[in-house]
Design an enzyme around this catalytic site. Structure first.
Site, PDB file in Angstrom:
ATOM      1  CG  ASP A   8      37.093 -45.101  98.527  1.00 40.41           C
ATOM      2  OD1 ASP A   8      37.286 -44.175  99.333  1.00 40.41           O
ATOM      3  OD2 ASP A   8      36.163 -45.100  97.704  1.00 40.41           O
ATOM      4  CG  ASP A  46      32.488 -45.933  99.078  1.00 38.17           C
ATOM      5  OD1 ASP A  46      32.266 -44.783  98.653  1.00 38.17           O
ATOM      6  OD2 ASP A  46      31.922 -46.950  98.627  1.00 38.17           O
ATOM      7  CG  HIS A  81      30.005 -51.044  98.339  1.00 40.08           C
ATOM      8  ND1 HIS A  81      28.943 -50.859  97.491  1.00 40.08           N
ATOM      9  CD2 HIS A  81      30.669 -49.863  98.368  1.00 40.08           C
ATOM     10  CE1 HIS A  81      28.961 -49.629  97.028  1.00 40.08           C
ATOM     11  NE2 HIS A  81      29.990 -48.984  97.552  1.00 40.08           N
ATOM     12  CE  LYS A 106      35.249 -41.692  98.276  1.00 44.05           C
ATOM     13  NZ  LYS A 106      34.454 -42.794  97.726  1.00 44.05           N
ATOM     14  CB  CYS A 151      36.567 -43.836  94.328  1.00 40.85           C
ATOM     15  SG  CYS A 151      34.838 -44.237  94.731  1.00 40.85           S
TER      16      CYS A 151
HETATM   17  C1  VGL Z   1      33.786 -47.279  94.584  1.00 33.75           C
HETATM   18  C2  VGL Z   1      32.001 -48.213  93.494  1.00 33.75           C
HETATM   19  C3  VGL Z   1      31.178 -47.890  94.539  1.00 33.75           C
HETATM   20  C4  VGL Z   1      35.246 -46.973  94.577  1.00 33.75           C
HETATM   21  C5  VGL Z   1      32.968 -46.940  95.644  1.00 33.75           C
HETATM   22  O1  VGL Z   1      35.845 -46.782  95.653  1.00 33.75           O
HETATM   23  O2  VGL Z   1      35.820 -46.910  93.455  1.00 33.75           O
HETATM   24  N1  VGL Z   1      33.290 -47.898  93.512  1.00 33.75           N
HETATM   25  N2  VGL Z   1      31.662 -47.265  95.612  1.00 33.75           N
HETATM   26 ZN    ZN Z   2      30.412 -46.989  97.297  1.00 38.52          ZN
END
Ligand code: VGL
Ligand code: ZN
Length: 197
Positions: A8, A46, A81, A106, A151
């Site tokens: 991510d 993400d 996000h 994902k 993540c």
């Molecule tokens: C993530 C919160 C929500 C991450 C993704 O990549 O850690 N954290 N979505």
């Molecule tokens: Zn997320």
């Protein structure tokens, strides 16, 4: 065979983004250097619909970073996000994505969040990454990226439970750190047999 899993490294998790992780952009040069030497490279992204259930905006009376109960358990509510196709969902412009042989997206199902690159947050819906790695004969994983305590940690713990030999390079990760979540995530990773380097 080994693979580098880059979690991510997207605009929304970097300074200026919707869910900015402090110093998120600083890890990009080090990750590029590691990718150049890796046997195989997988990137995760993400990737949420605009009405995703993890967004506080979808729950009246709830603010970002609060906690709710949903059918699969507790869920942190996030600012909107990584909306599919948005600039925020794009990889950091400095990330050299050329070495990536696989990009796994994902969190695209509205009702289920997915921190882990292997299973969604219901802990049963697979993303397909396990099959990809196994069919390529990959047994050893190095993980880097954002965020350490969400993540990256969820991915590392799932990988270790699946029997992969997993190392998380903490210097190439950055954390959100909500209410001590970084310390908890490190302890949980160690307990699952993840090597922290
Ligand atoms: C993530 C919160 C929500 C991450 C993704 O990549 O850690 N954290 N979505
Ligand atoms: Zn997320």
């Amino acid at each position: 065979m080994s693979a580098l899993i880059v979690i991510d490294v997207q605009n929304d998790f970097c300074p200026g983004g919707a869910l900015a992780v402090p110093e998120g952009g600083q890890i990009v040069p080090g990750i590029n250097a590691l990718m150049a030497e890796a046997e195989a490279v997988v990137l995760t992204q993400d990737w949420h619909p605009a009405d995703h259930a993890s967004f506080a905006s979808q729950h009246e009376g709830h603010d970002p970073y609060g906690l709710i109960e949903i059918p699969y358990g507790p869920q942190v509510l996030w600012p909107d996000h990584c909306v599919i196709g948005s600039e925020g969902s794009a990889f950091h412009a400095g990330l050299n994505t050329d070495r990536a042989e696989m990009v796994i997206r994902k969190g695209f199902r509205r009702a289920i969040d997915s921190y882990s690159a292997f299973f969604e947050n219901d802990h049963t819906t697979p993303t397909g990454l396990e099959g990809y790695l196994r069919t390529r004969g990959i047994t050893k994983l190095t993980m880097v990226g954002l965020a350490t305590d969400f993540c990256v940690a969820y991915s590392a713990i799932d990988a270790a439970k699946l029997g992969f030999d997993v190392t998380v390079k903490l210097d190439l990760c950055r954390a959100i750190d909500l209410n001590g979540s970084l310390e908890t995530a490190k302890a949980d990773m160690l307990k699952a047999g993840v090597t922290l380097a």
